[in-house]
Motif scaffolding. Structure first.
Motif, PDB file in Angstrom:
ATOM      1  N   CYS A 112       0.842  -1.202   0.000  1.00 17.69           N
ATOM      2  CA  CYS A 112       0.000   0.000   0.000  1.00 17.69           C
ATOM      3  C   CYS A 112       0.879   1.254   0.000  1.00 17.69           C
ATOM      4  O   CYS A 112       0.776   2.092   0.892  1.00 17.69           O
ATOM      5  CB  CYS A 112      -0.969   0.007   1.173  1.00 17.69           C
ATOM      6  SG  CYS A 112      -0.201  -0.035   2.800  1.00 17.69           S
ATOM      7  N   LYS A 113       1.746   1.354  -0.991  1.00 22.41           N
ATOM      8  CA  LYS A 113       2.554   2.568  -1.155  1.00 22.41           C
ATOM      9  C   LYS A 113       1.632   3.626  -1.754  1.00 22.41           C
ATOM     10  O   LYS A 113       1.462   3.717  -2.967  1.00 22.41           O
ATOM     11  CB  LYS A 113       3.756   2.291  -2.052  1.00 22.41           C
ATOM     12  CG  LYS A 113       4.758   3.424  -2.111  1.00 22.41           C
ATOM     13  CD  LYS A 113       6.045   2.971  -2.756  1.00 22.41           C
ATOM     14  CE  LYS A 113       5.833   2.562  -4.194  1.00 22.41           C
ATOM     15  NZ  LYS A 113       7.076   2.161  -4.856  1.00 22.41           N
ATOM     16  N   THR A 114       1.025   4.397  -0.869  1.00 25.94           N
ATOM     17  CA  THR A 114      -0.099   5.237  -1.242  1.00 25.94           C
ATOM     18  C   THR A 114       0.138   6.686  -0.868  1.00 25.94           C
ATOM     19  O   THR A 114       0.722   6.977   0.177  1.00 25.94           O
ATOM     20  CB  THR A 114      -1.373   4.726  -0.528  1.00 25.94           C
ATOM     21  OG1 THR A 114      -1.604   3.375  -0.894  1.00 25.94           O
ATOM     22  CG2 THR A 114      -2.578   5.559  -0.891  1.00 25.94           C
ATOM     23  N   MET A 115      -0.337   7.587  -1.698  1.00 27.85           N
ATOM     24  CA  MET A 115      -0.346   9.015  -1.369  1.00 27.85           C
ATOM     25  C   MET A 115      -1.705   9.326  -0.750  1.00 27.85           C
ATOM     26  O   MET A 115      -2.712   9.412  -1.443  1.00 27.85           O
ATOM     27  CB  MET A 115      -0.118   9.856  -2.624  1.00 27.85           C
ATOM     28  CG  MET A 115      -0.217  11.351  -2.392  1.00 27.85           C
ATOM     29  SD  MET A 115       0.011  12.260  -3.952  1.00 27.85           S
ATOM     30  CE  MET A 115      -0.683  13.862  -3.479  1.00 27.85           C
ATOM     31  N   LEU A 116      -1.744   9.455   0.569  1.00 27.98           N
ATOM     32  CA  LEU A 116      -2.985   9.782   1.253  1.00 27.98           C
ATOM     33  C   LEU A 116      -3.310  11.256   1.045  1.00 27.98           C
ATOM     34  O   LEU A 116      -2.492  12.137   1.316  1.00 27.98           O
ATOM     35  CB  LEU A 116      -2.868   9.489   2.744  1.00 27.98           C
ATOM     36  CG  LEU A 116      -4.038   9.963   3.614  1.00 27.98           C
ATOM     37  CD1 LEU A 116      -5.307   9.187   3.259  1.00 27.98           C
ATOM     38  CD2 LEU A 116      -3.716   9.816   5.093  1.00 27.98           C
ATOM     39  N   THR A 117      -4.509  11.525   0.553  1.00 23.36           N
ATOM     40  CA  THR A 117      -4.998  12.894   0.414  1.00 23.36           C
ATOM     41  C   THR A 117      -6.300  12.988   1.191  1.00 23.36           C
ATOM     42  O   THR A 117      -7.221  12.204   0.952  1.00 23.36           O
ATOM     43  CB  THR A 117      -5.244  13.257  -1.058  1.00 23.36           C
ATOM     44  OG1 THR A 117      -4.016  13.138  -1.782  1.00 23.36           O
ATOM     45  CG2 THR A 117      -5.756  14.681  -1.190  1.00 23.36           C
ATOM     46  N   ALA A 118      -6.359  13.915   2.133  1.00 25.55           N
ATOM     47  CA  ALA A 118      -7.535  14.046   2.987  1.00 25.55           C
ATOM     48  C   ALA A 118      -8.030  15.486   2.966  1.00 25.55           C
ATOM     49  O   ALA A 118      -7.257  16.427   2.766  1.00 25.55           O
ATOM     50  CB  ALA A 118      -7.216  13.611   4.413  1.00 25.55           C
ATOM     51  N   ALA A 119      -9.334  15.648   3.187  1.00 23.26           N
ATOM     52  CA  ALA A 119      -9.946  16.975   3.257  1.00 23.26           C
ATOM     53  C   ALA A 119     -10.880  17.021   4.455  1.00 23.26           C
ATOM     54  O   ALA A 119     -11.478  16.002   4.822  1.00 23.26           O
ATOM     55  CB  ALA A 119     -10.709  17.277   1.968  1.00 23.26           C
ATOM     56  N   MET A 120     -10.999  18.188   5.058  1.00 20.09           N
ATOM     57  CA  MET A 120     -11.855  18.323   6.238  1.00 20.09           C
ATOM     58  C   MET A 120     -12.244  19.772   6.464  1.00 20.09           C
ATOM     59  O   MET A 120     -11.573  20.696   5.996  1.00 20.09           O
ATOM     60  CB  MET A 120     -11.139  17.788   7.477  1.00 20.09           C
ATOM     61  CG  MET A 120      -9.833  18.490   7.804  1.00 20.09           C
ATOM     62  SD  MET A 120      -9.086  17.924   9.335  1.00 20.09           S
ATOM     63  CE  MET A 120     -10.159  18.719  10.532  1.00 20.09           C
ATOM     64  N   ASN A 121     -13.348  19.948   7.185  1.00 17.26           N
ATOM     65  CA  ASN A 121     -13.747  21.268   7.657  1.00 17.26           C
ATOM     66  C   ASN A 121     -13.005  21.562   8.956  1.00 17.26           C
ATOM     67  O   ASN A 121     -12.607  20.634   9.673  1.00 17.26           O
ATOM     68  CB  ASN A 121     -15.255  21.319   7.893  1.00 17.26           C
ATOM     69  CG  ASN A 121     -16.048  21.126   6.613  1.00 17.26           C
ATOM     70  OD1 ASN A 121     -15.579  21.449   5.527  1.00 17.26           O
ATOM     71  ND2 ASN A 121     -17.244  20.584   6.746  1.00 17.26           N
ATOM     72  N   PRO A 122     -12.848  22.832   9.326  1.00 19.50           N
ATOM     73  CA  PRO A 122     -12.138  23.148  10.575  1.00 19.50           C
ATOM     74  C   PRO A 122     -12.991  22.964  11.819  1.00 19.50           C
ATOM     75  O   PRO A 122     -12.471  23.061  12.938  1.00 19.50           O
ATOM     76  CB  PRO A 122     -11.752  24.625  10.375  1.00 19.50           C
ATOM     77  CG  PRO A 122     -12.772  25.163   9.442  1.00 19.50           C
ATOM     78  CD  PRO A 122     -13.138  24.038   8.528  1.00 19.50           C
ATOM     79  N   CYS A 123     -14.293  22.732  11.655  1.00 19.60           N
ATOM     80  CA  CYS A 123     -15.191  22.536  12.784  1.00 19.60           C
ATOM     81  C   CYS A 123     -16.474  21.904  12.256  1.00 19.60           C
ATOM     82  O   CYS A 123     -16.663  21.800  11.034  1.00 19.60           O
ATOM     83  CB  CYS A 123     -15.478  23.862  13.489  1.00 19.60           C
ATOM     84  SG  CYS A 123     -16.422  25.019  12.464  1.00 19.60           S
ATOM     85  N   PRO A 124     -17.389  21.488  13.116  1.00 20.11           N
ATOM     86  CA  PRO A 124     -18.622  20.850  12.620  1.00 20.11           C
ATOM     87  C   PRO A 124     -19.416  21.713  11.655  1.00 20.11           C
ATOM     88  O   PRO A 124     -19.958  21.199  10.662  1.00 20.11           O
ATOM     89  CB  PRO A 124     -19.405  20.571  13.907  1.00 20.11           C
ATOM     90  CG  PRO A 124     -18.366  20.397  14.954  1.00 20.11           C
ATOM     91  CD  PRO A 124     -17.275  21.358  14.591  1.00 20.11           C
ATOM     92  N   CYS A 125     -19.530  23.020  11.907  1.00 24.22           N
ATOM     93  CA  CYS A 125     -20.285  23.869  10.984  1.00 24.22           C
ATOM     94  C   CYS A 125     -19.455  24.301   9.797  1.00 24.22           C
ATOM     95  O   CYS A 125     -19.986  24.739   8.774  1.00 24.22           O
ATOM     96  CB  CYS A 125     -20.848  25.094  11.712  1.00 24.22           C
ATOM     97  SG  CYS A 125     -19.660  26.435  11.987  1.00 24.22           S
ATOM     98  N   GLY A 126     -18.130  24.233   9.923  1.00 23.86           N
ATOM     99  CA  GLY A 126     -17.228  24.531   8.820  1.00 23.86           C
ATOM    100  C   GLY A 126     -16.712  25.941   8.749  1.00 23.86           C
ATOM    101  O   GLY A 126     -15.869  26.255   7.907  1.00 23.86           O
ATOM    102  N   ASN A 127     -17.151  26.834   9.645  1.00 20.79           N
ATOM    103  CA  ASN A 127     -16.784  28.251   9.530  1.00 20.79           C
ATOM    104  C   ASN A 127     -15.723  28.708  10.518  1.00 20.79           C
ATOM    105  O   ASN A 127     -15.410  29.902  10.568  1.00 20.79           O
ATOM    106  CB  ASN A 127     -18.039  29.125   9.707  1.00 20.79           C
ATOM    107  CG  ASN A 127     -19.001  28.969   8.550  1.00 20.79           C
ATOM    108  OD1 ASN A 127     -18.585  28.887   7.394  1.00 20.79           O
ATOM    109  ND2 ASN A 127     -20.296  28.885   8.863  1.00 20.79           N
ATOM    110  N   ASN A 128     -15.176  27.821  11.296  1.00 20.59           N
ATOM    111  CA  ASN A 128     -14.144  28.208  12.258  1.00 20.59           C
ATOM    112  C   ASN A 128     -12.925  28.774  11.539  1.00 20.59           C
ATOM    113  O   ASN A 128     -12.360  28.141  10.651  1.00 20.59           O
ATOM    114  CB  ASN A 128     -13.729  26.993  13.093  1.00 20.59           C
ATOM    115  CG  ASN A 128     -12.693  27.328  14.141  1.00 20.59           C
ATOM    116  OD1 ASN A 128     -12.662  28.443  14.665  1.00 20.59           O
ATOM    117  ND2 ASN A 128     -11.836  26.366  14.444  1.00 20.59           N
TER     118      ASN A 128
END
Length: 505
Positions: free
Chosen positions: A338-354
């Motif tokens: 599993c020589k893999t390039m992990l790419t992840a995305a996320m919001n900074p908080c539950p509502c996303g506006n932090n």
């Protein structure tokens, strides 16, 4: 009478030679299979008997003992059907005994036809290494098997066809090698279509050039997923060896396109947050590869990272570090690459506006709980962490075109050429793979860079793992810049990519 034929078993991507021995005699009908076969192997008896009857070979009075040698190695799967039937027919004198350097692999239908079998590519490669000259496989697997050079591949439609060939009544020619057509590597959408976010494009360019793990944090609608989906179009082309490795994983998983069974473009595997740990790292009663292995030599994209269960994210730690998954069962261990390039995305908080211009409605406790789903050890394995801000109206309406996929790919390819030269003869391909004991050799810094990194290490209290990863990223930044020596500006950029964990966590 007695006869034996060669076949091969499969555990993960590892294939091993098996000798199928058959002894038939007159007497009360009976059919036994020994040799530590699982339920699917024992069920071969019904498929073999039906296939014999429907192919014109009476089996109602068959008395046979079949042994799968070595008898102390666990065997599973339906790929033993074909060699079991061939060995029985040879022991009955219905067909001429096959040569010692021939091998048979395949599942039987009740009609006597051969059906597609998973894992033929690694099996054919193992057969070649064991000195097998001819391998007989289902017609559906022929193209896949011919990817292995140095062995003759025969596609068999049904038992009657094989019997006619072995009896000298019909000629068969080995299949011609499959020549895959080159894929359009600049496939999909173009980065030029993304307005603004030029700094994020530079970060993605760095991640793609050195095959570094990447995390994008930003509010909803800022373009995180849109950016991630364009990464496959700028990744450096796979070598033939990488393509064969990835194709082997898909072969075992049964995900190959039988008409074009060769993966020449790096995989992009987007995974939703409802995925289980077994679904991502692999598992099951008969261990199969998970998404991280299906992304081998490519990209594993996890969107909405904190929405994944904590145990799922923690299960990624060791595979990301070791570049392999090890699945342990009572019957033994199965390993997948599993020589893999992990790419992840996320919001900074539950509502996303932090932290953005929008008004955040989350309490500090809610934000802490949300971010706390991602542990420090997981973050430590992500080399590049960038903040994706919302795009301003003027940027959306601007006529000015940003950096395109073609430009990024050209820069990445230049950096890739430097890495090929640097790692020649080492087995390494990308800067992200540099082992700790080779950092001094491959990551040479000038005095300014050395001093800056020392001060940063002390002031930020970096871990040894963070130090290693900063050096590797700086090495990639320098490669894109065309510099063989890491300078202060290269270290500075790499350090910037490691500061978001301190801002949010």
């Amino acid at each position: 009478m007695f006869a034996k034929v060669n076949t091969f078993g499969l555990t993960g991507l590892s294939s091993f030679q098996v000798t199928v021995e058959s002894s038939t005699e007159k007497g009360t009908p009976d059919f036994k299979i020994s040799g530590l076969g699982d339920a699917s192997v024992q069920e071969s008896r019904q498929r073999v008997l039906a296939a014999m009857e429907n192919s014109g070979f009476p089996a109602d009075k068959l008395r046979a003992v079949v042994n799968l040698s070595p008898a102390d190695v666990k065997k599973s799967g339906s790929l033993y059907d074909f060699p079991i039937l061939v060995s029985i027919l040879a022991s009955l004198g219905e067909i001429a005994p096959p040569a010692e350097d021939w091998a048979f692999i395949g599942e039987l239908s009740l009609s006597g036809e051969l059906t597609a079998t998973n894992g033929v590519l690694p099996i054919a490669d193992s057969a070649r290494k064991c000195g097998i000259k001819r391998i007989f496989v289902p017609e559906a697997n022929v193209r896949e098997a011919t990817l292995v050079h140095g062995i003759e591949v025969y596609g068999i439609r049904d038992i009657a066809q094989l019997a006619a060939f072995l009896s000298g009544k019909r000629a068969l020619r080995p299949a011609a090698p499959f020549e895959p057509e080159p894929e359009d590597l600049l496939r999909g959408s173009d980065f030029a279509d993304v307005r603004g976010q030029e700094n994020i494009k530079i970060a993605i360019q760095t991640a793609a050039a050195g095959f570094h793990n990447l995390l994008m944090i930003g509010p909803p609608g800022s373009g995180k997923s849109m950016l991630a989906k364009r990464i496959p179009g700028v990744l450096p082309p796979m070598t033939f060896e990488e393509s064969m490795e990835t194709t082997a994983v898909y072969s075992v998983a049964g995900l190959l396109d039988k008409s074009s069974p060769f993966i020449s473009a790096r995989p992009f595997r987007p995974v939703g947050h409802t995925a289980s740990a077994a679904g991502i790292v692999g598992g099951g009663r008969t261990p199969s590869p998970g998404e991280i292995s299906l992304a081998h030599n490519g990209v594993l994209f996890l969107d909405e990272l904190p929405e994944f269960r904590r145990d799922v994210l923690e299960a990624l730690r060791q595979p990301l570090e070791d570049k392999k998954t090890v699945i342990t069962r009572a019957s033994g261990k199965t390993t997948y690459p599993c020589k893999t390039m992990l790419t992840a995305a996320m919001n900074p908080c539950p509502c996303g506006n932090n932290g953005s211009e929008g008004k955040c409605s989350c309490s500090e406790a809610a934000i802490a709980k949300y971010l706390g789903k991602i542990s420090r050890p997981v973050l430590d394995r992500i080399d590049i962490q960038v903040e994706v801000r919302a795009v301003a109206y003027d940027q959306l309406r601007s006529e000015e075109q940003g950096m395109s996929s073609a430009e990024m790919r050209e820069n990445i390819q230049k950096a890739r050429e430097l890495q090929k030269e640097r790692f020649k003869g080492t087995g390494l391909l990308f800067n992200s793979e540099i082992p700790p004991d080779k950092l001094r050799e491959f990551c040479v810094m000038d005095d300014g860079a050395e001093e800056f990194l020392r001060n940063t290490f002390d002031s930020l209290g970096l871990s040894a793992r963070a130090y290693d990863r900063i050096l590797k990223v700086a090495r990639t930044v320098a490669d894109i810049d065309g510099s063989r020596i890491i300078q202060r500006k290269h270290i500075s950029r790499a350090v910037q990519y490691r500061t978001l964990d301190r801002k949010y966590w």
